[in-house]
Design an enzyme around this catalytic site. Structure first.
Site, PDB file in Angstrom:
ATOM      1  N   HIS A 167       0.817  -1.225   0.000  1.00 19.94           N
ATOM      2  CA  HIS A 167       0.000   0.000   0.000  1.00 19.94           C
ATOM      3  C   HIS A 167       0.845   1.267   0.000  1.00 19.94           C
ATOM      4  O   HIS A 167       0.333   2.355  -0.248  1.00 19.94           O
ATOM      5  CB  HIS A 167      -0.933  -0.002   1.207  1.00 19.94           C
ATOM      6  CG  HIS A 167      -2.018  -1.036   1.095  1.00 19.94           C
ATOM      7  ND1 HIS A 167      -3.313  -0.727   0.812  1.00 19.94           N
ATOM      8  CD2 HIS A 167      -1.978  -2.387   1.187  1.00 19.94           C
ATOM      9  CE1 HIS A 167      -4.043  -1.830   0.755  1.00 19.94           C
ATOM     10  NE2 HIS A 167      -3.248  -2.857   0.985  1.00 19.94           N
ATOM     11  N   ASP A 376       3.568   9.522  -0.674  1.00 22.14           N
ATOM     12  CA  ASP A 376       2.354   8.799  -0.266  1.00 22.14           C
ATOM     13  C   ASP A 376       2.066   7.730  -1.311  1.00 22.14           C
ATOM     14  O   ASP A 376       2.136   8.014  -2.511  1.00 22.14           O
ATOM     15  CB  ASP A 376       1.176   9.795  -0.220  1.00 22.14           C
ATOM     16  CG  ASP A 376       0.151   9.454   0.833  1.00 22.14           C
ATOM     17  OD1 ASP A 376       0.033   8.266   1.193  1.00 22.14           O
ATOM     18  OD2 ASP A 376      -0.557  10.376   1.297  1.00 22.14           O
TER      19      ASP A 376
HETATM   20  C1  GDG Z   1      -1.983   3.920   3.416  1.00 21.39           C
HETATM   21  C2  GDG Z   1      -0.995   4.608   2.467  1.00 21.39           C
HETATM   22  C3  GDG Z   1      -2.724   4.518   0.675  1.00 21.39           C
HETATM   23  C4  GDG Z   1      -8.643   9.690   8.246  1.00 21.39           C
HETATM   24  N1  GDG Z   1      -9.079  10.293   9.362  1.00 21.39           N
HETATM   25  C5  GDG Z   1     -10.185   9.642   9.735  1.00 21.39           C
HETATM   26  C6  GDG Z   1     -10.436   8.622   8.830  1.00 21.39           C
HETATM   27  N2  GDG Z   1      -9.478   8.662   7.926  1.00 21.39           N
HETATM   28  C7  GDG Z   1      -9.420   7.763   6.762  1.00 21.39           C
HETATM   29  C8  GDG Z   1      -9.506   8.518   5.475  1.00 21.39           C
HETATM   30  C9  GDG Z   1      -8.895   7.523   4.505  1.00 21.39           C
HETATM   31  C10 GDG Z   1      -7.869   6.809   5.381  1.00 21.39           C
HETATM   32  O1  GDG Z   1      -8.188   7.063   6.742  1.00 21.39           O
HETATM   33  C11 GDG Z   1      -6.466   7.340   5.152  1.00 21.39           C
HETATM   34  O2  GDG Z   1      -6.015   6.831   3.935  1.00 21.39           O
HETATM   35  P1  GDG Z   1      -4.830   7.519   3.150  1.00 21.39           P
HETATM   36  O3  GDG Z   1      -4.720   6.861   1.833  1.00 21.39           O
HETATM   37  O4  GDG Z   1      -5.094   8.968   3.034  1.00 21.39           O
HETATM   38  O5  GDG Z   1      -3.519   7.320   4.038  1.00 21.39           O
HETATM   39  P2  GDG Z   1      -2.825   6.131   4.943  1.00 21.39           P
HETATM   40  O6  GDG Z   1      -3.540   5.928   6.212  1.00 21.39           O
HETATM   41  O7  GDG Z   1      -1.410   6.580   5.103  1.00 21.39           O
HETATM   42  O8  GDG Z   1      -2.926   4.802   4.041  1.00 21.39           O
HETATM   43  C12 GDG Z   1      -1.738   5.422   1.434  1.00 21.39           C
HETATM   44  C13 GDG Z   1      -3.578   3.724   1.637  1.00 21.39           C
HETATM   45  O9  GDG Z   1      -2.784   3.020   2.589  1.00 21.39           O
HETATM   46  C14 GDG Z   1      -4.434   2.696   0.900  1.00 21.39           C
HETATM   47  O10 GDG Z   1      -3.667   1.858   0.102  1.00 21.39           O
HETATM   48  O11 GDG Z   1      -3.565   5.343  -0.096  1.00 21.39           O
HETATM   49  O12 GDG Z   1      -0.841   6.010   0.523  1.00 21.39           O
HETATM   50  O13 GDG Z   1      -0.089   5.438   3.195  1.00 21.39           O
HETATM   51  O14 GDG Z   1      -9.831   6.583   4.069  1.00 21.39           O
HETATM   52  O15 GDG Z   1     -10.841   8.838   5.211  1.00 21.39           O
HETATM   53  N3  GDG Z   1     -11.487   7.794   8.901  1.00 21.39           N
HETATM   54  C15 GDG Z   1     -12.360   7.980   9.935  1.00 21.39           C
HETATM   55  N4  GDG Z   1     -12.164   8.953  10.886  1.00 21.39           N
HETATM   56  C16 GDG Z   1     -11.103   9.811  10.812  1.00 21.39           C
HETATM   57  O16 GDG Z   1     -10.940  10.689  11.665  1.00 21.39           O
HETATM   58  N5  GDG Z   1     -13.435   7.173  10.037  1.00 21.39           N
END
Ligand code: GDG
Length: 477
Positions: A167, A376
């Site tokens: 990921h 990212d």
């Molecule tokens: C890894 C990789 C890749 C955030 N705050 C809250 C919340 N979130 C959710 C967001 C989103 C998820 O968490 C974060 O996903 P991201 O992709 O932005 O980042 P990582 O956590 O670093 O994820 C990344 C991902 O894996 C998938 O392959 O895209 O590059 O680093 O869905 O909405 N969700 C809730 N409350 C919050 O306060 N419920």
């Protein structure tokens, strides 16, 4: 051996949250998240099992919690002791691999005892998968915490089809070579039949490293092992449950909440939003710095423009994250001290977790979303924001270092290392004419609707299981 499932997902965490009742009783509720949504249909039709950690700790030697059923899923918990959480999870996974795989934006730390725990825990996950998988089953291993599982599993169960998806970014030669156990990690991954990355760059780095670290032959995206087995690497950009976000965004409650948020903020002309796990890869400090300079130069001003930053608590026991929190909070204090007004802070900083409906309301309320990671894998927040904009309004400032930039071509692309460039881009996004805003958003939404997370999972599993795939590999040599 109790061979059971024709599809097994192996991930660090089980897709459940703990719910403690008023009497102290513990039950589990399915946690929201793209991966689980994408896997649900396939897992339920294929008597699937998900293997992962429950997020709590067990005393050393305690019996593993029994597998249990949750809605359509069979869940098999893998226990971790608190020492393993410290060494395998917080140590090797999040203090060695995480920074190294993200361009070493913070220095990667290595300790030998962390590696020992990483191996031990990967072995435990592999054993659980070997027990759960039916003859010839497909096993899909997820992410950097479990890079040794494919090979460990293949040694126990050569009959399985094994896929691995990373990921996060896969680093270039110069960085990966720092990893003290680089050859073992490469061997671990090469136990899979198919290794998936977010971007073509990850694929290229991986194939290059197979050649240079292990002296293996490669052809295009295929690596040829000494025993004649072939491993294919490819890019499968992950996505989100677009329909679910659209449904939330259309709901009267979320729309009313979005209005209320703007009213509570004093009806600013421009609401700039950031939503991130509080992580040093996300470039939160860069965007605050850009915002502060624009305020100090008078090119933006309060109360016309305000910023909301949700910084979800994350990995709070890891030192890099504690110092990041201090730096971010000092910067918020500085901006508010210099540019806030009574009742109108310039930055509303929320170090809290929210439910999906509240996040979607924030996405709908924003005028400009800033996503400025230094590196990212994909960045799902950027995609969620676009999916939520059923009104075709709102602009997206998106870092060139996020995987999402390959698909969200109509975002305002920025280099977060270039502060002047970032300020310019932010201003362009704030001032973009309405027709341009709508055109950009419409095109990005159209792309996402055709590329949701279900399609992502299906394309990976097809590539992993399909006969065509094998024929394609054979024809390359
Ligand atoms: C890894 C990789 C890749 C955030 N705050 C809250 C919340 N979130 C959710 C967001 C989103 C998820 O968490 C974060 O996903 P991201 O992709 O932005 O980042 P990582 O956590 O670093 O994820 C990344 C991902 O894996 C998938 O392959 O895209 O590059 O680093 O869905 O909405 N969700 C809730 N409350 C919050 O306060 N419920």
């Amino acid at each position: 051996m109790s061979a059971k499932s024709s599809l097994v997902v192996v991930a660090n965490r089980l897709p459940v949250d703990r719910v403690t009742g008023p009497d102290g009783s513990v039950t589990w509720r399915r946690s929201p998240g793209g991966l689980v949504t994408a896997m649900q249909p396939v897992l339920s039709t294929q008597r699937g099992t998900w293997i992962g950690w429950l997020g709590d700790t067990s005393p050393h030697g305690a019996p593993a919690p029994e597998p249990f059923q949750l809605e359509d899923f069979r869940l098999r918990p893998v226990p971790l002791t608190s020492e393993e959480v410290t060494r395998y999870y917080e140590g090797f996974s999040n203090s060695s691999l995480w920074p190294l795989y993200h361009d070493a934006v913070e220095p990667a730390l290595f300790k030998r005892r962390w590696w020992d725990a990483y191996q031990r825990v990967n072995q435990r996950f592999a054993e659980a998968a070997a027990e759960e998988a039916a003859d010839g089953a497909t096993v899909w291993v997820q992410d950097y915490q479990l890079q040794l599982v494919p090979d460990l599993l293949r040694q126990m169960r050569p009959d399985l089809r094994i896929g691995f998806f990373l990921h996060i970014p896969f680093p270039p030669f110069e960085l990966f070579m720092q990893l003290p156990r680089r050859a073992e990690v490469m061997r671990g991954l090469l136990g899979a039949d198919l290794v998936g990355f977010q971007r073509p760059l990850g694929t290229r780095n991986f194939v290059n490293l197979a050649r240079h670290v292990l002296d293996l032959k490669t052809h295009g995206n295929t690596v040829l092992l000494e025993d004649g087995r072939k491993v294919v690497a490819d890019a499968f950009p992950i996505s989100i449950d677009v329909a679910e976000i659209e449904r939330l965004a259309q709901s009267a409650e979320v729309q009313a909440r979005a209005k209320q948020i703007r009213t509570d903020l004093g009806d600013p002309k421009t609401l700039i939003l950031g939503v991130d796990r509080l992580d040093y890869t996300k470039g939160i400090e860069r965007r605050f710095k850009a915002f502060r300079e624009l305020l100090s130069e008078g090119r933006l001003s309060v109360p016309d423009t305000v910023m909301v930053q949700v910084a979800t608590p994350s990995r709070e026991r890891v030192e890099h994250y504690q110092s990041l929190r201090n730096k971010v909070e000092r910067e918020v204090g500085r901006i508010n001290g210099e540019y806030g007004q009574v009742g109108v802070p310039a930055v509303h900083y929320l170090h809290q977790s929210y439910n999906r409906a509240e996040l979607t309301a924030l996405y709908c309320a924003a005028d400009v979303m800033v996503v400025t990671p230094l590196r990212d894998g994909m960045n799902l927040v950027a995609k969620e924001y676009v999916a939520a904009r059923i009104d075709d309004r709102g602009t997206l400032v998106l870092s060139e270092f996020a995987g999402a930039i390959d698909e969200l071509r109509q975002a305002f692309a920025c280099n977060p290392h270039d502060l002047d460039g970032l300020k310019q881009t932010l201003l362009r996004a704030v001032r973009a004419p309405e027709a341009e805003v709508r055109r950009r958003m419409r095109m990005m939404r159209r792309h996402l609707r055709a590329h949701d997370v279900e399609r992502w999972a299906a394309s990976f599993l097809t590539a992993l299981g399909g006969d065509n795939h094998t024929q394609l590999q054979n024809s390359r040599f």
